[in-house]
Design a protein around this motif. Structure first.
Motif, PDB file in Angstrom:
ATOM      1  N   LYS A  97      -1.817  10.217  -8.459  1.00 36.46           N
ATOM      2  CA  LYS A  97      -1.986   9.694  -7.102  1.00 36.46           C
ATOM      3  C   LYS A  97      -1.715   8.192  -7.123  1.00 36.46           C
ATOM      4  O   LYS A  97      -2.579   7.405  -7.513  1.00 36.46           O
ATOM      5  N   PRO A  98      -0.509   7.786  -6.714  1.00 35.68           N
ATOM      6  CA  PRO A  98      -0.193   6.359  -6.718  1.00 35.68           C
ATOM      7  C   PRO A  98      -1.002   5.598  -5.674  1.00 35.68           C
ATOM      8  O   PRO A  98      -1.411   6.160  -4.652  1.00 35.68           O
ATOM      9  N   GLU A 155       8.942   1.725  -7.718  1.00 38.58           N
ATOM     10  CA  GLU A 155       8.035   1.553  -8.844  1.00 38.58           C
ATOM     11  C   GLU A 155       6.644   1.785  -8.292  1.00 38.58           C
ATOM     12  O   GLU A 155       6.263   1.179  -7.287  1.00 38.58           O
ATOM     13  N   LEU A 156       5.899   2.675  -8.919  1.00 36.63           N
ATOM     14  CA  LEU A 156       4.567   3.006  -8.425  1.00 36.63           C
ATOM     15  C   LEU A 156       3.496   2.490  -9.364  1.00 36.63           C
ATOM     16  O   LEU A 156       3.706   2.363 -10.565  1.00 36.63           O
ATOM     17  N   PRO A 188       0.839  -1.205   0.000  1.00 31.04           N
ATOM     18  CA  PRO A 188       0.000   0.000   0.000  1.00 31.04           C
ATOM     19  C   PRO A 188       0.874   1.255   0.000  1.00 31.04           C
ATOM     20  O   PRO A 188       1.922   1.295   0.644  1.00 31.04           O
ATOM     21  N   ILE A 189       0.436   2.274  -0.704  1.00 32.34           N
ATOM     22  CA  ILE A 189       1.208   3.501  -0.824  1.00 32.34           C
ATOM     23  C   ILE A 189       1.459   4.145   0.540  1.00 32.34           C
ATOM     24  O   ILE A 189       2.479   4.807   0.734  1.00 32.34           O
ATOM     25  N   SER A 190       0.583   3.916   1.486  1.00 32.16           N
ATOM     26  CA  SER A 190       0.758   4.491   2.834  1.00 32.16           C
ATOM     27  C   SER A 190       1.991   3.936   3.540  1.00 32.16           C
ATOM     28  O   SER A 190       2.480   4.537   4.491  1.00 32.16           O
ATOM     29  N   MET A 191       2.511   2.807   3.071  1.00 32.47           N
ATOM     30  CA  MET A 191       3.680   2.174   3.682  1.00 32.47           C
ATOM     31  C   MET A 191       4.979   2.459   2.908  1.00 32.47           C
ATOM     32  O   MET A 191       6.018   1.897   3.219  1.00 32.47           O
ATOM     33  N   ALA A 192       4.935   3.341   1.920  1.00 36.64           N
ATOM     34  CA  ALA A 192       6.100   3.596   1.069  1.00 36.64           C
ATOM     35  C   ALA A 192       7.204   4.327   1.831  1.00 36.64           C
ATOM     36  O   ALA A 192       6.929   5.298   2.532  1.00 36.64           O
ATOM     37  N   GLY A 234     -10.599   1.424 -14.916  1.00 36.11           N
ATOM     38  CA  GLY A 234     -10.700   0.004 -15.205  1.00 36.11           C
ATOM     39  C   GLY A 234      -9.478  -0.845 -14.932  1.00 36.11           C
ATOM     40  O   GLY A 234      -9.554  -2.061 -15.016  1.00 36.11           O
ATOM     41  N   GLU A 235      -8.320  -0.221 -14.627  1.00 32.50           N
ATOM     42  CA  GLU A 235      -7.130  -1.042 -14.402  1.00 32.50           C
ATOM     43  C   GLU A 235      -6.060  -0.294 -13.602  1.00 32.50           C
ATOM     44  O   GLU A 235      -6.049   0.925 -13.520  1.00 32.50           O
ATOM     45  N   TYR A 236      -5.153  -1.077 -13.026  1.00 30.79           N
ATOM     46  CA  TYR A 236      -3.981  -0.535 -12.349  1.00 30.79           C
ATOM     47  C   TYR A 236      -2.807  -0.619 -13.319  1.00 30.79           C
ATOM     48  O   TYR A 236      -2.641  -1.636 -13.998  1.00 30.79           O
ATOM     49  N   VAL A 237      -2.003   0.438 -13.373  1.00 30.39           N
ATOM     50  CA  VAL A 237      -0.887   0.514 -14.317  1.00 30.39           C
ATOM     51  C   VAL A 237       0.381   0.875 -13.557  1.00 30.39           C
ATOM     52  O   VAL A 237       0.386   1.805 -12.743  1.00 30.39           O
ATOM     53  N   ALA A 238       1.466   0.136 -13.811  1.00 30.96           N
ATOM     54  CA  ALA A 238       2.757   0.437 -13.196  1.00 30.96           C
ATOM     55  C   ALA A 238       3.464   1.501 -14.031  1.00 30.96           C
ATOM     56  O   ALA A 238       3.483   1.424 -15.264  1.00 30.96           O
ATOM     57  N   LEU A 239       4.033   2.495 -13.368  1.00 30.02           N
ATOM     58  CA  LEU A 239       4.788   3.528 -14.065  1.00 30.02           C
ATOM     59  C   LEU A 239       6.116   2.942 -14.544  1.00 30.02           C
ATOM     60  O   LEU A 239       6.668   2.039 -13.911  1.00 30.02           O
TER      61      LEU A 239
END
Length: 68
Positions: free
Chosen positions: A55-56, A20-21, A9-13, A27-32
């Motif tokens: 917003k990751p 890598e975010l 989770p981004i809160s634990m970054a 409709g989908e999650y995308v990795a940068l």
């Protein structure tokens, strides 16, 4: 390269690490495709040193090369 972590989770970054975010697009999650860093003013593209206007949602350690 070492073993990749599962997406976290981004809160634990962690701060000041190349990450890598993942972002949610309709409709989908995308990795940068570039490393990012969290600093005092928010997320930045680690290669270009520019603010990240997204917003990751999740992160994992960046294992690719960094462009200077």
């Amino acid at each position: 390269m070492g073993k990749k972590l599962e997406w976290q989770p981004i809160s634990m970054a962690p701060a000041d690490a190349d990450l890598e975010l993942s972002v949610y697009q309709p409709g989908e999650y995308v990795a940068l495709v570039f490393p990012c860093r969290r600093g005092g003013s928010g997320w930045r593209d680690a290669n270009a040193n520019r603010p990240l206007p997204l917003k990751p949602t999740d992160w994992q350690l960046w294992e690719g090369k960094r462009v200077k």
